[in-house]
Design a protein around this motif. Structure first.
Motif, PDB file in Angstrom:
ATOM      1  N   THR A  30     147.826   8.736  44.040  1.00 36.88           N
ATOM      2  CA  THR A  30     147.009   7.814  43.261  1.00 36.88           C
ATOM      3  C   THR A  30     146.440   6.788  44.237  1.00 36.88           C
ATOM      4  OG1 THR A  30     148.934   6.451  42.734  1.00 36.88           O
ATOM      5  CG2 THR A  30     148.296   8.109  41.106  1.00 36.88           C
ATOM      6  N   ARG A  38     141.994   3.871  40.736  1.00 34.47           N
ATOM      7  CA  ARG A  38     140.675   4.507  40.726  1.00 34.47           C
ATOM      8  C   ARG A  38     140.735   6.027  40.723  1.00 34.47           C
ATOM      9  NH1 ARG A  38     136.607   1.393  43.721  1.00 34.47           N
ATOM     10  NH2 ARG A  38     135.403   3.301  43.673  1.00 34.47           N
ATOM     11  N   TYR A  39     141.734   6.604  41.400  1.00 31.49           N
ATOM     12  CA  TYR A  39     141.782   8.061  41.548  1.00 31.49           C
ATOM     13  C   TYR A  39     143.213   8.561  41.413  1.00 31.49           C
ATOM     14  CZ  TYR A  39     137.292   7.086  43.772  1.00 31.49           C
ATOM     15  OH  TYR A  39     136.026   6.638  44.038  1.00 31.49           O
ATOM     16  N   TRP A  41     144.917  12.419  42.359  1.00 33.08           N
ATOM     17  CA  TRP A  41     144.610  13.752  42.880  1.00 33.08           C
ATOM     18  C   TRP A  41     145.878  14.538  43.178  1.00 33.08           C
ATOM     19  CZ3 TRP A  41     141.820  10.477  46.934  1.00 33.08           C
ATOM     20  CH2 TRP A  41     140.541  10.104  46.495  1.00 33.08           C
ATOM     21  N   ASN A 112     137.979  15.107  47.814  1.00 35.55           N
ATOM     22  CA  ASN A 112     138.835  13.942  47.608  1.00 35.55           C
ATOM     23  C   ASN A 112     139.194  13.292  48.946  1.00 35.55           C
ATOM     24  OD1 ASN A 112     138.734  14.573  44.898  1.00 35.55           O
ATOM     25  ND2 ASN A 112     140.680  15.654  44.909  1.00 35.55           N
ATOM     26  N   THR A 115     136.348  11.149  49.961  1.00 39.95           N
ATOM     27  CA  THR A 115     136.328   9.895  49.198  1.00 39.95           C
ATOM     28  C   THR A 115     137.319   8.899  49.780  1.00 39.95           C
ATOM     29  OG1 THR A 115     135.624  11.022  47.180  1.00 39.95           O
ATOM     30  CG2 THR A 115     136.696   8.882  46.907  1.00 39.95           C
TER      31      THR A 115
END
Length: 134
Positions: A30, A38-39, A41, A112, A115
């Protein structure tokens, strides 16, 4: 603010603008930016016989393109090295994400990884923390 006690040192993980938390048991990362999640994965970490070290780290070296010198010149796009030879990086073995599969690195989908790499570049390695727990 989260405080972690590691080897007798109190560390403020949330003090950083970017915090990437890796949970080895769930094989998930995370990412929070300025305290806002925000994310989330899937990752792959160390398979049986290997280890992904736990702890709180700062990025040490970043490489947009990198090839493993130890493991058959394997591509490691968007590498963020955080402890010696251990890195978070993209992997084209996306079907293995969500389960242990690596030699110890933290693998992400290449998109990812790009990012996360961009976030670390934008906010700076000094404003980034990588927190790895079981």
């Amino acid at each position: 603010m989260a405080l972690l006690l590691l080897s007798g040192i109190l560390v403020r993980a949330e003090a950083a603008a970017v915090v990437a938390r890796v949970d080895l048991s769930s094989q998930r990362m995370t990412v929070s930016v300025n305290g806002v999640p925000r994310y989330s994965w899937l990752v792959s970490t160390a398979r049986r016989g290997y280890v992904t070290p736990t702890g709180v780290y700062r990025p040490q070296r970043l490489y947009r393109e990198y090839y493993s010198r130890k493991y058959y010149n394997s591509p490691m796009p968007y590498s963020i090295f955080y402890s010696g030879g251990f890195a978070i990086h993209g992997s084209y073995a996306v079907n293995q994400l969500g389960g242990p599969a690596s030699h110890g690195c933290i693998r992400l989908h290449p998109g990812n990884a790009a990012t996360l790499y961009s976030l670390v570049q934008s906010y700076g390695p000094g404003n980034t923390r990588i927190v790895i727990t079981r």
